[in-house]
Structure formats: C-alpha cells, structure tokens
Design a protein around this motif. Structure first.
Motif, PDB file in Angstrom:
ATOM      1  N   ALA A 112      -9.753  27.759  -6.313  1.00 11.80           N
ATOM      2  CA  ALA A 112     -10.978  27.290  -5.535  1.00 11.80           C
ATOM      3  C   ALA A 112     -11.446  27.662  -4.453  1.00 11.80           C
ATOM      4  CB  ALA A 112     -10.747  26.064  -5.361  1.00 11.80           C
ATOM      5  N   VAL A 113     -12.736  28.525  -4.091  1.00 10.39           N
ATOM      6  CA  VAL A 113     -13.186  28.126  -2.846  1.00 10.39           C
ATOM      7  C   VAL A 113     -13.567  27.242  -2.438  1.00 10.39           C
ATOM      8  CG1 VAL A 113     -14.446  29.453  -1.591  1.00 10.39           C
ATOM      9  CG2 VAL A 113     -13.003  30.949  -3.183  1.00 10.39           C
ATOM     10  N   ALA A 114     -13.259  26.573  -0.842  1.00 13.27           N
ATOM     11  CA  ALA A 114     -13.709  25.240  -0.409  1.00 13.27           C
ATOM     12  C   ALA A 114     -14.494  25.196   0.180  1.00 13.27           C
ATOM     13  CB  ALA A 114     -12.386  24.717   0.694  1.00 13.27           C
ATOM     14  N   GLY A 115     -15.768  24.487   0.389  1.00 15.84           N
ATOM     15  CA  GLY A 115     -17.022  23.996   1.188  1.00 15.84           C
ATOM     16  C   GLY A 115     -17.674  25.398   0.334  1.00 15.84           C
ATOM     17  N   MET A 116     -18.956  26.490   1.410  1.00 10.77           N
ATOM     18  CA  MET A 116     -19.723  27.263   1.008  1.00 10.77           C
ATOM     19  C   MET A 116     -19.275  28.612   2.350  1.00 10.77           C
ATOM     20  SD  MET A 116     -22.311  23.996   0.015  1.00 10.77           S
ATOM     21  CE  MET A 116     -23.515  25.535  -0.530  1.00 10.77           C
ATOM     22  N   PRO A 117     -18.684  29.076   2.305  1.00 10.01           N
ATOM     23  CA  PRO A 117     -18.382  30.457   3.112  1.00 10.01           C
ATOM     24  C   PRO A 117     -19.157  30.982   3.111  1.00 10.01           C
ATOM     25  CG  PRO A 117     -17.094  30.171   1.633  1.00 10.01           C
ATOM     26  CD  PRO A 117     -17.416  28.905   1.224  1.00 10.01           C
ATOM     27  N   ILE A 118     -19.953  31.691   4.193  1.00  9.68           N
ATOM     28  CA  ILE A 118     -21.272  32.755   4.502  1.00  9.68           C
ATOM     29  C   ILE A 118     -20.452  33.804   3.691  1.00  9.68           C
ATOM     30  CG2 ILE A 118     -23.105  34.235   5.560  1.00  9.68           C
ATOM     31  CD1 ILE A 118     -23.182  31.401   6.823  1.00  9.68           C
ATOM     32  N   GLY A 119     -21.313  34.758   3.187  1.00  6.02           N
ATOM     33  CA  GLY A 119     -20.720  35.780   2.191  1.00  6.02           C
ATOM     34  C   GLY A 119     -20.030  36.134   1.468  1.00  6.02           C
ATOM     35  N   SER A 120     -19.914  34.456   0.857  1.00  7.59           N
ATOM     36  CA  SER A 120     -18.722  35.023  -0.525  1.00  7.59           C
ATOM     37  C   SER A 120     -20.231  34.672  -1.554  1.00  7.59           C
ATOM     38  CB  SER A 120     -18.664  32.718  -0.492  1.00  7.59           C
ATOM     39  OG  SER A 120     -19.255  32.046  -0.619  1.00  7.59           O
ATOM     40  N   PRO A 121     -19.677  34.799  -2.851  1.00 11.30           N
ATOM     41  CA  PRO A 121     -20.727  35.517  -3.685  1.00 11.30           C
ATOM     42  C   PRO A 121     -21.648  33.861  -4.220  1.00 11.30           C
ATOM     43  CG  PRO A 121     -18.551  35.839  -4.202  1.00 11.30           C
ATOM     44  CD  PRO A 121     -18.415  35.178  -3.343  1.00 11.30           C
ATOM     45  N   GLY A 122     -22.731  34.090  -3.990  1.00 10.33           N
ATOM     46  CA  GLY A 122     -23.748  33.314  -3.992  1.00 10.33           C
ATOM     47  C   GLY A 122     -24.333  32.601  -2.429  1.00 10.33           C
ATOM     48  N   MET A 123     -23.810  32.497  -1.220  1.00  5.58           N
ATOM     49  CA  MET A 123     -24.100  32.523  -0.384  1.00  5.58           C
ATOM     50  C   MET A 123     -24.258  33.858   0.999  1.00  5.58           C
ATOM     51  SD  MET A 123     -23.341  29.143  -0.326  1.00  5.58           S
ATOM     52  CE  MET A 123     -24.346  28.686   1.976  1.00  5.58           C
ATOM     53  N   TYR A 182     -25.522  36.181   3.354  1.00  6.99           N
ATOM     54  CA  TYR A 182     -27.121  35.901   4.197  1.00  6.99           C
ATOM     55  C   TYR A 182     -26.706  37.023   5.361  1.00  6.99           C
ATOM     56  CZ  TYR A 182     -29.503  33.572   8.282  1.00  6.99           C
ATOM     57  OH  TYR A 182     -30.340  33.245   8.859  1.00  6.99           O
ATOM     58  N   GLY A 183     -27.286  38.463   4.560  1.00  4.90           N
ATOM     59  CA  GLY A 183     -27.314  39.458   5.504  1.00  4.90           C
ATOM     60  C   GLY A 183     -25.755  40.446   5.258  1.00  4.90           C
ATOM     61  N   ASP A 184     -25.954  40.364   6.638  1.00  7.11           N
ATOM     62  CA  ASP A 184     -24.308  40.892   6.938  1.00  7.11           C
ATOM     63  C   ASP A 184     -23.361  40.283   7.700  1.00  7.11           C
ATOM     64  OD1 ASP A 184     -25.232  41.356   9.090  1.00  7.11           O
ATOM     65  OD2 ASP A 184     -24.712  43.493   9.327  1.00  7.11           O
ATOM     66  N   ARG A 185     -23.811  38.587   7.684  1.00 11.88           N
ATOM     67  CA  ARG A 185     -22.425  38.276   7.784  1.00 11.88           C
ATOM     68  C   ARG A 185     -21.503  37.410   7.229  1.00 11.88           C
ATOM     69  NH1 ARG A 185     -25.531  33.091   9.999  1.00 11.88           N
ATOM     70  NH2 ARG A 185     -23.856  32.586  10.599  1.00 11.88           N
ATOM     71  N   HIS A 186     -20.710  37.258   7.653  1.00 11.26           N
ATOM     72  CA  HIS A 186     -18.938  37.150   6.367  1.00 11.26           C
ATOM     73  C   HIS A 186     -18.087  35.854   7.046  1.00 11.26           C
ATOM     74  CE1 HIS A 186     -20.128  39.341   3.547  1.00 11.26           C
ATOM     75  NE2 HIS A 186     -20.585  40.792   4.135  1.00 11.26           N
ATOM     76  N   GLN A 187     -17.692  35.042   7.046  1.00 10.87           N
ATOM     77  CA  GLN A 187     -16.647  33.619   7.246  1.00 10.87           C
ATOM     78  C   GLN A 187     -15.520  34.259   6.009  1.00 10.87           C
ATOM     79  OE1 GLN A 187     -18.839  30.297   6.359  1.00 10.87           O
ATOM     80  NE2 GLN A 187     -18.697  30.191   8.599  1.00 10.87           N
ATOM     81  N   PRO A 188     -14.558  34.692   6.746  1.00  6.83           N
ATOM     82  CA  PRO A 188     -12.969  34.403   6.569  1.00  6.83           C
ATOM     83  C   PRO A 188     -13.675  33.354   5.647  1.00  6.83           C
ATOM     84  CG  PRO A 188     -12.903  34.106   8.732  1.00  6.83           C
ATOM     85  CD  PRO A 188     -14.497  34.265   8.167  1.00  6.83           C
ATOM     86  N   TYR A 189     -12.745  33.693   4.213  1.00  7.87           N
ATOM     87  CA  TYR A 189     -12.814  32.290   3.275  1.00  7.87           C
ATOM     88  C   TYR A 189     -10.992  32.490   2.391  1.00  7.87           C
ATOM     89  CZ  TYR A 189     -15.252  34.460   0.020  1.00  7.87           C
ATOM     90  OH  TYR A 189     -15.237  35.708  -0.991  1.00  7.87           O
ATOM     91  N   THR A 190     -10.261  31.722   1.966  1.00  8.96           N
ATOM     92  CA  THR A 190      -9.557  31.549   0.843  1.00  8.96           C
ATOM     93  C   THR A 190      -9.945  31.657  -0.166  1.00  8.96           C
ATOM     94  OG1 THR A 190      -7.672  32.282   2.886  1.00  8.96           O
ATOM     95  CG2 THR A 190      -7.073  31.481   0.855  1.00  8.96           C
ATOM     96  N   VAL A 191      -9.320  31.871  -1.309  1.00 15.05           N
ATOM     97  CA  VAL A 191      -9.533  31.609  -3.016  1.00 15.05           C
ATOM     98  C   VAL A 191      -8.639  30.904  -3.278  1.00 15.05           C
ATOM     99  CG1 VAL A 191      -9.734  32.063  -5.621  1.00 15.05           C
ATOM    100  CG2 VAL A 191     -10.913  33.720  -3.347  1.00 15.05           C
TER     101      VAL A 191
END
Length: 145
Positions: A105-116, A118-127
């Motif tokens: 699971a990837v909780a929420g909808m972090p920017i930069g994850s597949p399908g999310m 948004y340009g070159d923006r990336h939020q860190p996230y954990t699978v």
C-alpha cells in the motif's frame, strides 16, 4: 524444429508472464488519478480489469487494507492486495518473492507517485507491506536514497 520449440517456449513464457501480471482494480467512477495508475501498470505489462465502484470503503474492508494505509483505488493482483499508487516495480518484486504478505500500500496520494505525477515535484513516500493480521513494515522508500 529447434527454432519452433524455442519460439513455442518463448510464447509460453510470455503468456505465463502476462497471466502472472493480471488482476482487477476497484476505483471510484470519477477518479482520474486511478486511471493514470492503471495506465502506469499497463505500460509495465500488467493486464488489469477496471471495475468502477461507489462503495470503496467496503472493498477496502473486505480485502483487509489497514485503515492508515488506505488510498483511492484497490487492486487484487495474483491474490495480493495492492492499495493506492504503488509503483509497478514494487508489485513485480512482491510477485517474484512469493512472500507471506497480504499486499502492498501507498497511503494517501503522494505527488510524484505513479498516477500522481505533477511536473518534477515529488513528495517522499513509503510503500508499505501488510499481512492478513494487519502487521505492517516498510517495503520500499521513495525517492530512493
């Protein structure tokens, strides 16, 4: 004759590979980022049937997705639950390792994850990985160090 056998074996492996990478995605009928994630998975070789569903909470509960890991869409791929914007690379790793896990699971909808994207923006996230008892552990961090 050997070429024909090699070709048949190759086609058989490709078919097995395609079968190993198939499943169903439940999503809200109006969610565009879910469609983008399905496209990401298709580009990685997954064949996913999309099932629009209005009561996503019941799907998540039925599949045992821990509340703190929920996102917008839920998939079942080869018996594993895949919640949210999990990269195809991590799903392939899960399928290859045949662990005792219930899913990723990837909780929420972090920017930069597949399908999310948004340009070159990336939020860190954990699978995150989870088992059928609700135990969780980090599976992969993004961006990777």
């Amino acid at each position: 004759m050997k070429r024909l056998q090699l070709l048949a074996a190759t086609v058989g492996l490709m078919s097995a590979s395609a079968m190993a990478a198939s499943g169903v995605v439940y999503k809200s009928p109006s969610c565009g980022c879910c469609d983008d994630w399905v496209e990401h998975m298709a580009q990685a070789g997954f064949e996913l049937e999309v099932k629009p569903y209005d009561d996503m909470a019941s799907i998540k509960q039925e599949m045992g997705v821990p509340a703190e890991m929920q996102s917008c869409h839920t998939a079942r791929i080869n018996g594993y639950v895949i919640e949210g914007h999990v990269p195809a690379k991590e799903v392939k790793k899960l399928l290859a390792t045949h662990t005792g896990l219930e899913g990723l699971a990837v909780a929420g909808m972090p920017i930069g994850s597949p399908g999310m994207e948004y340009g070159d923006r990336h939020q860190p996230y954990t699978v995150m990985a989870f088992d059928d008892e609700g135990n969780t552990q980090a599976f992969q961090h993004y961006p990777k160090p």
